[in-house]
Design a protein around this motif. Sequence first.
Motif, mmCIF file in Angstrom:
data_model
loop_
_atom_site.group_PDB
_atom_site.id
_atom_site.type_symbol
_atom_site.label_atom_id
_atom_site.label_comp_id
_atom_site.label_asym_id
_atom_site.label_seq_id
_atom_site.Cartn_x
_atom_site.Cartn_y
_atom_site.Cartn_z
ATOM 1 N N TYR A 182 18.984 -5.486 24.422
ATOM 2 C CA TYR A 182 17.797 -5.161 23.629
ATOM 3 C C TYR A 182 17.799 -3.705 23.176
ATOM 4 N N PHE A 183 18.366 -2.816 24.001
ATOM 5 C CA PHE A 183 18.469 -1.415 23.592
ATOM 6 C C PHE A 183 19.401 -1.279 22.388
ATOM 7 N N VAL A 184 20.546 -1.948 22.433
ATOM 8 C CA VAL A 184 21.483 -1.901 21.314
ATOM 9 C C VAL A 184 20.858 -2.530 20.067
ATOM 10 N N MET A 185 20.091 -3.595 20.252
ATOM 11 C CA MET A 185 19.421 -4.232 19.120
ATOM 12 C C MET A 185 18.483 -3.247 18.426
ATOM 13 N N VAL A 186 17.717 -2.501 19.210
ATOM 14 C CA VAL A 186 16.820 -1.494 18.645
ATOM 15 C C VAL A 186 17.618 -0.414 17.932
ATOM 16 N N LEU A 187 18.690 0.046 18.568
ATOM 17 C CA LEU A 187 19.511 1.119 18.000
ATOM 18 C C LEU A 187 20.097 0.710 16.651
ATOM 19 N N GLU A 235 0.833 -1.197 0.000
ATOM 20 C CA GLU A 235 0.000 0.000 0.000
ATOM 21 C C GLU A 235 0.874 1.256 0.000
ATOM 22 N N GLU A 236 0.347 2.310 -0.579
ATOM 23 C CA GLU A 236 1.120 3.544 -0.752
ATOM 24 C C GLU A 236 1.534 4.169 0.579
ATOM 25 N N ASP A 237 0.647 4.100 1.549
ATOM 26 C CA ASP A 237 0.927 4.733 2.844
ATOM 27 C C ASP A 237 1.394 3.728 3.897
ATOM 28 N N SER A 238 1.972 2.602 3.461
ATOM 29 C CA SER A 238 2.334 1.537 4.404
ATOM 30 C C SER A 238 3.344 2.012 5.448
ATOM 31 N N LYS A 239 4.300 2.827 5.040
ATOM 32 C CA LYS A 239 5.329 3.273 5.985
ATOM 33 C C LYS A 239 4.737 4.177 7.064
ATOM 34 N N LEU A 240 3.804 5.038 6.674
ATOM 35 C CA LEU A 240 3.132 5.869 7.671
ATOM 36 C C LEU A 240 2.341 5.003 8.635
ATOM 37 N N LEU A 241 1.755 3.942 8.117
ATOM 38 C CA LEU A 241 1.000 3.019 8.962
ATOM 39 C C LEU A 241 1.922 2.312 9.944
ATOM 40 N N TYR A 242 3.098 1.875 9.490
ATOM 41 C CA TYR A 242 4.061 1.217 10.380
ATOM 42 C C TYR A 242 4.475 2.159 11.512
ATOM 43 N N ALA A 243 4.672 3.430 11.160
ATOM 44 C CA ALA A 243 5.063 4.417 12.175
ATOM 45 C C ALA A 243 3.957 4.590 13.212
ATOM 46 N N LYS A 244 2.714 4.636 12.746
ATOM 47 C CA LYS A 244 1.590 4.818 13.672
ATOM 48 C C LYS A 244 1.427 3.600 14.587
ATOM 49 N N VAL A 245 1.636 2.402 14.033
ATOM 50 C CA VAL A 245 1.555 1.179 14.841
ATOM 51 C C VAL A 245 2.587 1.221 15.964
ATOM 52 N N LEU A 246 3.815 1.658 15.652
ATOM 53 C CA LEU A 246 4.845 1.734 16.691
ATOM 54 C C LEU A 246 4.461 2.746 17.765
ATOM 55 N N ASP A 247 3.885 3.875 17.355
ATOM 56 C CA ASP A 247 3.423 4.865 18.336
ATOM 57 C C ASP A 247 2.489 4.218 19.363
ATOM 58 N N ASN A 279 11.992 -5.745 27.989
ATOM 59 C CA ASN A 279 10.996 -6.381 27.133
ATOM 60 C C ASN A 279 10.207 -5.375 26.306
ATOM 61 N N LEU A 280 10.097 -4.146 26.798
ATOM 62 C CA LEU A 280 9.494 -3.090 25.982
ATOM 63 C C LEU A 280 10.367 -2.808 24.761
ATOM 64 N N PHE A 281 11.687 -2.747 24.971
ATOM 65 C CA PHE A 281 12.596 -2.555 23.836
ATOM 66 C C PHE A 281 12.560 -3.747 22.886
ATOM 67 N N LEU A 282 12.381 -4.937 23.430
ATOM 68 C CA LEU A 282 12.233 -6.109 22.566
ATOM 69 C C LEU A 282 11.003 -5.951 21.670
ATOM 70 N N GLY A 283 9.930 -5.428 22.223
ATOM 71 C CA GLY A 283 8.728 -5.191 21.425
ATOM 72 C C GLY A 283 8.954 -4.140 20.345
ATOM 73 N N ILE A 284 9.710 -3.099 20.679
ATOM 74 C CA ILE A 284 10.049 -2.087 19.666
ATOM 75 C C ILE A 284 10.850 -2.740 18.543
ATOM 76 N N GLN A 285 11.766 -3.651 18.920
ATOM 77 C CA GLN A 285 12.543 -4.374 17.925
ATOM 78 C C GLN A 285 11.646 -5.195 16.996
ATOM 79 N N VAL A 286 10.632 -5.831 17.552
ATOM 80 C CA VAL A 286 9.688 -6.598 16.733
ATOM 81 C C VAL A 286 9.051 -5.689 15.679
ATOM 82 N N ASN A 287 8.719 -4.458 16.081
ATOM 83 C CA ASN A 287 8.116 -3.501 15.158
ATOM 84 C C ASN A 287 9.068 -3.101 14.046
ATOM 85 N N ILE A 288 10.234 -2.633 14.422
ATOM 86 C CA ILE A 288 11.102 -1.990 13.425
ATOM 87 C C ILE A 288 11.932 -2.988 12.631
ATOM 88 N N SER A 289 11.981 -4.249 13.068
ATOM 89 C CA SER A 289 12.753 -5.246 12.323
ATOM 90 C C SER A 289 12.028 -5.733 11.078
#
Length: 247
Positions: free
Chosen positions: A172-177, A61-73, A115-125
Motif C-alpha cells: 500500500y505504501f508503494v501504491m501511494v508512492l 470548480e476553480e479551486d477544486s485542487k486546493l479542496l482535494y489537498a485540504k480533504v487529504l489533510d 490501511n491508513l495508506f490505503l485511505g491515502i490512496q483512495v484520496n489521491i487516485s
Amino acid sequence: GIVNEMADRIMLKQFLPFDLEKRMAMIGIYGANYKIAMLMTLFVQAFRYAAEPFFFNRSQEEDSKLLYAKVLDFFVLFGSLSFLLILFYIDIVQYFIGAEYRSGLKAVPILLLANLFLGIQVNISIWYKLTGQTKIGAVIAVITALITIVLNYYLIPEFFYMGSAWATLAAYFVMVLLTAIAGKKYFPVPYRWKKIGLYIITALVLYFFSENIITMLKPDLEFKLLLNTLLLIPFLLMAWVLERKQT
C-alpha cells in the motif's frame, strides 16, 4: 485489488512452515487481529463512499485542487488519530477478539498503518478517474499485486503472519508512492506532503514512546490508559496549530 486484500491469507496457508493444524491456527490469529485493523478499514470505506461523489461534483470548480489537498489533510489527521486511539486503548479494543487470538496483537499497528495508506490512496487516485487515465491505475494495481505476492512468498516462511502484515504495508505504501508520482505529472494537486508526513510520523513516535514507557514501568491498566490519554494531547495540539495556521 483482490490480490492485495486476500493474497496474504491464501499464501499463509501454503507457505507457513508448519503442519496443517498449526497453519490454520496461525491464520485464525492473523485473521482475528485483522478484524481490529478493520476499524481503520471501516473509516476508509465510509470515506470512500462519501469522497468520490464529492470529488467528481467539485471537479469543475476553480479551486477544486486546493479542496482535494485540504480533504487529504483532514483524512490523514483523523486517520492518524484513529491509529493512536486504537493502539492506546488496545487493552480495551482487544476484547473484540477471543483471548486465544491476542498473541497476534503485535500485527495490529502494521495493519492499521497499511490501511491508513490505503485511505491515502483512495484520496489521491481520484486524478486518474477525473482525467480518464484509468489504465495507469490498472498498471499500479498490478505492480502492487506483484509486490504483495513476492513479499509474502519470501517473508512468510521467515516471519510467519508478521511477514504478511509487513507485505501489506509495503504494497500500500508503494501504491501511494506510484500514484503520487504519476499524479504529479498528469493532474498536479498541491498536496501538503510535509504536513501529512508530520501527522503520520508524530503518531508513530507517540506510539513507540508509549510502548517504551510501558515496557519500562510496567504500570497497571488504569495508569497505562491515563498515560496514553495524556499522550494524545501533544498530537491534538499539533493538529490544532497546523490547521489554524493553514486557515
